[in-house]
Design an enzyme around this catalytic site. Structure first.
Site, PDB file in Angstrom:
ATOM      1  N   CYS A 244       0.831  -1.198   0.000  1.00  0.00           N
ATOM      2  CA  CYS A 244       0.000   0.000   0.000  1.00  0.00           C
ATOM      3  C   CYS A 244       0.875   1.261   0.000  1.00  0.00           C
ATOM      4  O   CYS A 244       1.609   1.487  -0.948  1.00  0.00           O
ATOM      5  CB  CYS A 244      -1.004  -0.024   1.149  1.00  0.00           C
ATOM      6  SG  CYS A 244      -2.324   1.189   0.933  1.00  0.00           S
TER       7      CYS A 244
ATOM      8  N   HIS B  29      -3.849  -4.571  -0.256  1.00  0.00           N
ATOM      9  CA  HIS B  29      -3.404  -5.172   1.004  1.00  0.00           C
ATOM     10  C   HIS B  29      -3.470  -6.692   0.912  1.00  0.00           C
ATOM     11  O   HIS B  29      -4.542  -7.264   1.122  1.00  0.00           O
ATOM     12  CB  HIS B  29      -4.291  -4.695   2.152  1.00  0.00           C
ATOM     13  CG  HIS B  29      -4.028  -3.282   2.550  1.00  0.00           C
ATOM     14  ND1 HIS B  29      -3.016  -2.920   3.391  1.00  0.00           N
ATOM     15  CD2 HIS B  29      -4.630  -2.132   2.181  1.00  0.00           C
ATOM     16  CE1 HIS B  29      -2.999  -1.614   3.544  1.00  0.00           C
ATOM     17  NE2 HIS B  29      -3.977  -1.104   2.810  1.00  0.00           N
TER      18      HIS B  29
ATOM     19  N   GLU C  14      -2.562  -8.771   2.986  1.00  0.00           N
ATOM     20  CA  GLU C  14      -2.921  -9.313   4.309  1.00  0.00           C
ATOM     21  C   GLU C  14      -4.409  -9.178   4.595  1.00  0.00           C
ATOM     22  O   GLU C  14      -4.905  -9.703   5.582  1.00  0.00           O
ATOM     23  CB  GLU C  14      -2.076  -8.625   5.395  1.00  0.00           C
ATOM     24  CG  GLU C  14      -2.482  -7.203   5.777  1.00  0.00           C
ATOM     25  CD  GLU C  14      -2.036  -6.132   4.782  1.00  0.00           C
ATOM     26  OE1 GLU C  14      -1.561  -6.470   3.684  1.00  0.00           O
ATOM     27  OE2 GLU C  14      -2.188  -4.944   5.127  1.00  0.00           O
TER      28      GLU C  14
END
Lengths: 204, 251
Positions: free
Chosen positions: A78, A181, A183
């Site tokens: 990001c 992202h 994650e």
């Protein structure tokens, strides 16, 4: 061991959680020696470019990061991806790490909803070790108002949002960046992170 | 193309999901961590925890729930309910939430939106709104779970919210909430057309087609429901299949 660079800007815990879930040894750190001994580095980040760039430079880690990025796999996530570029025009002209060619500026289309927030499809432009095991219809989670403007030779994948939004970029060697992202991108994101970890083990 | 998001909301009180759900294979009924994991499996694009307790004493409980969920669920997590200060926001984000949803306190203290956006970024500040029609094209904003009419014009409020730096609006219609006759499309459209930030439709989903209808008739970015998913009348997967069959892009 993967080092998650903790320079005071953002989503470090969710990256750590995802690596824990994958069973990967990782450390949140601002210690240059730990960065040097790590098998790979992750630069996370949320928020505004100038304040993150300032925090990064205040951490005194800029030179170590630039040096280590030549030696081992490096993933910016990001805002961490945006910091890889040469400069940004978010609020003010501000220098980045200069590891990847290009710059960062506001998503230009006036009629779009900003931030670009939500799940968007990855359109691959070149093969990349991060994409191993991914299919043609993979969605990843984005949240950002600024995007990269970069030459084709650093682009691996984009998503369509008014225009092409660079999603995965790299220097052709060790350095990679994801605008989204991983994650927070479900199984697709975990696969991408796991592919990054595999690259780290290979280089080791 | 950006996919339309389907968001299940879990009402959490004292660490349990209210109106405990009996998901198959889950030992402890009403465990929010397990429920969130189940929604993740069904393909939820985000998960919202609404902290019903939302008292000072109860705050620690939701933080534990968020912490445990963040370890197991890898889609964005939003926490709402009783958020009063920037410190409240900080604690929730540090526990692993990606966004907070502020509602009543934001109406009483709009500076909370600006402070939150300035400190943590617009992307993590969602403003929840409860609104009710007072005329054919006019709505006012309520607080405290729809109990107090603030006599605040909805359209003026959403424009102010955007100005203050909020990243998203979650719009709940008091008129359609619980009625299960579909989202309040008129109000939704009026809000979506007034701002340039994502709007989540909330309140009123009662059947499969209601989600697709909201996406086809307005430019809302996401749709949220609680009880429909709670009681397993529908799964997130079924809703997405229906949207897909109608040409709507979903993940």
């Amino acid at each position: 061991m993967i080092a998650i660079i903790d320079y005071g800007a953002g989503n470090i815990f969710s990256v750590k959680n995802a690596l824990d879930h994958l069973g990967v040894d990782s450390r949140l750190t601002a210690d240059a020696e730990v960065l040097k001994s790590a098998d790979g580095l992750i630069l996370p980040g949320v928020g505004a470019f100038p304040s993150a760039a300032r925090k990064l430079s205040q951490s005194g880690l800029t030179d170590v990061i630039k040096e280590q990025a030549k030696r081992k796999p490096f993933l910016g996530i990001c805002l961490g991806m945006q910091l890889l570029f040469e400069k940004s025009y978010e609020f003010e002209l501000c220098e980045g790490l200069g590891l990847v060619k290009g710059f960062v500026d506001r998503i230009p289309e006036d009629d779009l909803i900003i931030p670009h927030m939500g799940w968007n499809k990855l359109e691959y432009t070149r093969s990349c070790p991060l994409f191993e095991g991914l299919g043609d219809n993979e969605y990843v989670y984005f949240v950002h108002s600024y995007k990269a403007f970069c030459p084709d030779d650093v682009l691996y994948a984009y998503s369509e949002y008014g225009s092409r939004v660079p999603a995965v970029v790299g220097d052709g060697k060790h350095v990679f960046g994801c605008q989204f992202h991983p994650e927070k991108s479900g199984q697709t994101g975990l696969k991408i992170l796991n592919n990054f970890v595999k690259m780290c083990w290979e280089v080791r | 193309m950006l996919a339309k998001r389907i968001i299940p909301c879990l009402d959490v009180r004292d660490g349990k999901v209210v109106k405990g759900v009996n998901f198959q294979g889950i030992k402890e009924v009403g465990d929010p961590v397990e429920c969130a994991a189940e929604y993740d499996k069904q393909g939820a694009d985000e998960i919202v925890f609404y902290d019903i307790t939302a008292s000072h004493e109860g705050r620690g409980v939701i933080l534990d729930v968020v912490r445990e969920t963040a370890k197991r669920v890898f889609v964005p997590l939003t926490v709402g309910g009783g958020i009063r200060t920037a410190d409240d926001i900080r604690r929730i984000l540090r526990a692993g939430a990606d966004k907070v949803s502020v509602n009543s306190q934001a109406v009483q203290n709009p500076q909370l939106i600006k402070d939150g956006a300035d400190i943590f970024g617009s992307q993590c500040i969602c403003v929840g709104i409860d609104a009710k029609a007072i005329g054919p094209d006019k709505w006012t904003v309520y607080i405290n779970g729809g109990r107090i009419d603030m006599k605040l014009d909805l359209i003026e409020w959403v424009k102010q919210i955007e100005q203050l730096g909020a990243g998203e609006i979650c719009l709940n219609s008091i008129d359609t909430d619980g009625v299960r006759g579909g989202f309040d499309l008129k109000m939704l459209k009026a809000v979506v057309d007034s701002v340039n930030i994502p709007v989540i439709a909330s309140g009123g989903a009662g059947k499969l087609g209601d989600f697709a209808e909201a996406f086809l008739k307005t430019d809302c970015s996401a749709a949220l429901a609680a009880s429909l998913f709670h009681f397993r009348e529908l799964t997130v997967g079924q809703v997405k299949d229906d949207c897909r069959s109608k040409g709507i892009i979903v993940r």
